[in-house]
Write a protein that holds these residues in place. Structure first.
Motif, PDB file in Angstrom:
ATOM      1  N   THR A 127       0.902  -1.329  -0.070  1.00  0.00           N
ATOM      2  CA  THR A 127       0.001  -0.070  -0.075  1.00  0.00           C
ATOM      3  C   THR A 127       1.272   1.430  -0.094  1.00  0.00           C
ATOM      4  OG1 THR A 127      -2.126  -1.209   1.367  1.00  0.00           O
ATOM      5  CG2 THR A 127      -1.609   1.208   1.452  1.00  0.00           C
ATOM      6  N   TYR A 128       0.717   2.029  -0.877  1.00  0.00           N
ATOM      7  CA  TYR A 128       1.073   3.577  -1.238  1.00  0.00           C
ATOM      8  C   TYR A 128       0.249   4.827  -1.014  1.00  0.00           C
ATOM      9  CZ  TYR A 128       4.501   7.340  -2.565  1.00  0.00           C
ATOM     10  OH  TYR A 128       4.925   8.585  -2.317  1.00  0.00           O
ATOM     11  N   ILE A 129       1.099   5.309   0.164  1.00  0.00           N
ATOM     12  CA  ILE A 129       0.356   6.134   0.852  1.00  0.00           C
ATOM     13  C   ILE A 129       1.336   7.780   0.694  1.00  0.00           C
ATOM     14  CG2 ILE A 129      -1.660   7.850   1.983  1.00  0.00           C
ATOM     15  CD1 ILE A 129      -1.643   5.077   3.314  1.00  0.00           C
ATOM     16  N   PRO A 130       0.721   8.716  -0.382  1.00  0.00           N
ATOM     17  CA  PRO A 130       1.600   9.915  -0.736  1.00  0.00           C
ATOM     18  C   PRO A 130       1.785  10.405   0.824  1.00  0.00           C
ATOM     19  CG  PRO A 130      -0.574  10.080  -1.721  1.00  0.00           C
ATOM     20  CD  PRO A 130       0.184   9.095  -1.203  1.00  0.00           C
ATOM     21  N   ILE A 175      -0.114  -2.911  -6.170  1.00  0.00           N
ATOM     22  CA  ILE A 175       0.102  -1.898  -5.303  1.00  0.00           C
ATOM     23  C   ILE A 175      -1.577  -1.171  -5.297  1.00  0.00           C
ATOM     24  CG2 ILE A 175       0.141   0.277  -7.006  1.00  0.00           C
ATOM     25  CD1 ILE A 175       2.463   0.847  -5.364  1.00  0.00           C
ATOM     26  N   ARG A 176      -1.847  -0.657  -4.134  1.00  0.00           N
ATOM     27  CA  ARG A 176      -2.851  -0.030  -3.904  1.00  0.00           C
ATOM     28  C   ARG A 176      -2.502   1.174  -3.227  1.00  0.00           C
ATOM     29  NH1 ARG A 176      -6.548  -1.465   2.173  1.00  0.00           N
ATOM     30  NH2 ARG A 176      -4.224  -1.031   2.505  1.00  0.00           N
ATOM     31  N   HIS A 223      -5.103  -7.611   2.599  1.00  0.00           N
ATOM     32  CA  HIS A 223      -5.290  -6.297   2.770  1.00  0.00           C
ATOM     33  C   HIS A 223      -3.432  -5.311   2.889  1.00  0.00           C
ATOM     34  CE1 HIS A 223      -7.238  -3.478   5.005  1.00  0.00           C
ATOM     35  NE2 HIS A 223      -7.667  -4.787   5.583  1.00  0.00           N
ATOM     36  N   GLU A 224      -4.157  -6.094   4.484  1.00  0.00           N
ATOM     37  CA  GLU A 224      -2.533  -5.336   5.431  1.00  0.00           C
ATOM     38  C   GLU A 224      -1.416  -6.015   5.871  1.00  0.00           C
ATOM     39  OE1 GLU A 224      -4.027  -1.865   8.255  1.00  0.00           O
ATOM     40  OE2 GLU A 224      -4.845  -0.873   6.044  1.00  0.00           O
ATOM     41  N   LEU A 225      -0.629  -6.552   5.730  1.00  0.00           N
ATOM     42  CA  LEU A 225       0.071  -7.225   6.398  1.00  0.00           C
ATOM     43  C   LEU A 225       1.184  -6.562   7.219  1.00  0.00           C
ATOM     44  CD1 LEU A 225       1.409 -10.209   7.574  1.00  0.00           C
ATOM     45  CD2 LEU A 225       2.642 -10.206   5.622  1.00  0.00           C
ATOM     46  N   GLN A 226       0.905  -6.042   9.045  1.00  0.00           N
ATOM     47  CA  GLN A 226       2.203  -5.706   8.903  1.00  0.00           C
ATOM     48  C   GLN A 226       3.857  -5.968   9.103  1.00  0.00           C
ATOM     49  OE1 GLN A 226       2.283  -6.182  13.604  1.00  0.00           O
ATOM     50  NE2 GLN A 226       3.265  -4.227  13.913  1.00  0.00           N
ATOM     51  N   ALA A 227       4.266  -4.556   8.580  1.00  0.00           N
ATOM     52  CA  ALA A 227       5.602  -4.725   8.300  1.00  0.00           C
ATOM     53  C   ALA A 227       6.393  -3.728   8.421  1.00  0.00           C
ATOM     54  CB  ALA A 227       5.880  -4.905   6.571  1.00  0.00           C
ATOM     55  N   LEU A 239       1.655  -6.100   1.638  1.00  0.00           N
ATOM     56  CA  LEU A 239       2.396  -5.327   2.541  1.00  0.00           C
ATOM     57  C   LEU A 239       2.539  -3.472   3.314  1.00  0.00           C
ATOM     58  CD1 LEU A 239       4.745  -7.064   3.939  1.00  0.00           C
ATOM     59  CD2 LEU A 239       3.769  -7.652   1.762  1.00  0.00           C
ATOM     60  N   TRP A 240       2.417  -3.307   4.650  1.00  0.00           N
ATOM     61  CA  TRP A 240       1.963  -2.331   5.059  1.00  0.00           C
ATOM     62  C   TRP A 240       3.424  -1.758   5.746  1.00  0.00           C
ATOM     63  CZ3 TRP A 240      -1.722   0.324   5.254  1.00  0.00           C
ATOM     64  CH2 TRP A 240      -1.593   1.973   5.661  1.00  0.00           C
ATOM     65  N   GLY A 241       3.994  -0.784   4.999  1.00  0.00           N
ATOM     66  CA  GLY A 241       4.669   0.403   5.701  1.00  0.00           C
ATOM     67  C   GLY A 241       5.885   0.010   4.384  1.00  0.00           C
ATOM     68  N   VAL A 242       5.728   0.093   3.112  1.00  0.00           N
ATOM     69  CA  VAL A 242       6.246   0.553   2.245  1.00  0.00           C
ATOM     70  C   VAL A 242       8.012   1.412   2.494  1.00  0.00           C
ATOM     71  CG1 VAL A 242       5.580   0.814   0.454  1.00  0.00           C
ATOM     72  CG2 VAL A 242       7.207   0.414   0.100  1.00  0.00           C
TER      73      VAL A 242
END
Length: 372
Positions: free
Chosen positions: A67-70, A96-97, A287-291, A334-337
């Motif tokens: 997941t990417y959040i600007p 990518i989300r 949809h979200e694996l803690q990373a 993955l969550w936290g890229v």
């Protein structure tokens, strides 16, 4: 009768006599025995469903993404465009989300600014990267419900039609994009314990689902739930796919004031996916694996690197990938890229980025074997 056989008979009789003796005692012995038997039976059924599901997915290719959040990249002081470019071209992800925050895109009523999301779609298209687009009021990252300030004091009768107008603008703009793969509607909609959301009306979720389907019947809709609860999402609406989040190591601020690792085996999520498949015929994704870390104060930037590493580091990250793979669920985000990239370019620590890169490469290698 031989001595060994006599010995075995005595053991069996002893076990039976002990069991019957326990059963004949006080009434609470009977209640406890029945309760334990029910628990074992339930766990056995759950494990059986999980094993069936995991085995059924053996020949399904991995689809590992992020997941990417600007806004979150900017929180770390990163250039959102450069960060996304590195994610799309260096990591080896397969999907990518993106998010579409109402507060960012419609800062004033009827005034839309799609420039940032347009750039994200353009970069994804250049990389030929499939996109899952988060839509609605509730979307990933705090405060979860991203309502613009101008709508914050309105009643639902006032803001809801405006939300639907905004959603229509988003959907109509991107529904013909060649890289759009799916929508994720109202992230973890019924999770009341986290975020600043106040409206959890099922009728609104049903109405939004039907609204999106009418605007774009071609693309599947994902509806997600939070993790660890046993309950199954069998209420309306029934999406094309279900999503579940998986968080393993968190800071317990209520009781122990320590880091807490959920002792939930990976097969539990295989059970959730398998039971959902049996009941609804629909697939489930993670949809979200803690990373990324879960620090005591909730703010990663004000947390020392040593403290960050207590809840997430390269070794733990590698184990999270393996945990996700052990669930049998093959589509995992993955969550936290953004944090991995910040640790690499700002803190000069590429260990997380390289660990993730190696895991994405491993998944691609496994997929290649399926084609031979």
């Amino acid at each position: 009768m031989s001595q060994p056989k006599k010995h075995k008979v005595k053991i069996v009789r002893y076990i039976l006599d002990s069991s019957l003796g326990w059963w004949r005692k006080n009434w609470w012995h009977k209640v406890l025995t029945i309760f334990v038997a029910i628990v074992f039976a339930c766990v056995g059924v759950m494990y059986g469903i999980a094993e069936w599901y995991i085995n059924s997915q053996k020949n399904v290719p991995y689809n590992l993404g992020v997941t990417y959040i600007p806004d979150y990249a900017q929180y770390y002081g990163l250039d959102p465009v450069a960060t996304l470019h590195a994610i799309l071209t260096q990591l080896g992800i397969t999907n990518i989300r993106f998010v579409s925050y109402w507060s960012d895109i419609e800062p004033s009523p009827g005034v839309f600014d799609f420039s940032e999301l347009d750039n994200e779609f353009a970069q994804a298209q250049a990389a030929d990267m499939p996109v899952s687009l988060s839509i609605g009021l509730r979307q990933p990252r705090w405060p979860e419900c991203h309502m613009p300030s101008w709508a914050a004091n309105e009643t639902e009768a006032q803001w809801y039609p405006q939300l639907k107008t905004f959603m229509a603008a988003v959907i109509n703009r991107y529904k013909n994009s060649p890289v759009l793969q799916s929508y994720q509607l109202e992230n973890e909609y019924f999770l009341k314990a986290f975020g600043e959301c106040t409206n959890f009306s099922r009728s609104r979720l049903i109405d939004e689902y039907n609204f999106v389907k009418k605007l774009d019947p071609k693309h599947p809709i994902i509806i997600s739930r939070s993790n660890n609860a046993v309950g199954l999402p069998i209420g309306k609406p029934t999406p094309d796919e279900f999503g579940v989040s998986v968080y393993k190591r968190v800071w317990d601020k209520s009781i122990t004031h320590r880091y807490f690792e959920y002792p939930i085996p990976a097969w539990f999520y295989g059970f959730l996916a398998g039971a959902g498949k049996l009941l609804t015929g629909k697939n489930m994704i993670i949809h979200e694996l803690q990373a990324e870390p879960w620090p005591p104060n909730g703010d990663i930037l004000s947390t020392s690197i040593a403290e960050q590493n207590l809840s997430m580091n390269a070794q733990i990250l590698a184990s999270r990938f393996k945990y996700g793979e052990a669930t049998g669920i093959k589509t995992i985000d993955l969550w936290g890229v953004e944090w991995w990239y910040w640790r690499m370019v700002d803190q000069h620590d590429p260990s997380l980025w390289n660990t993730a890169k190696a895991q994405f490469a491993w998944a691609k290698a496994q997929n290649a074997k399926l084609n031979h």
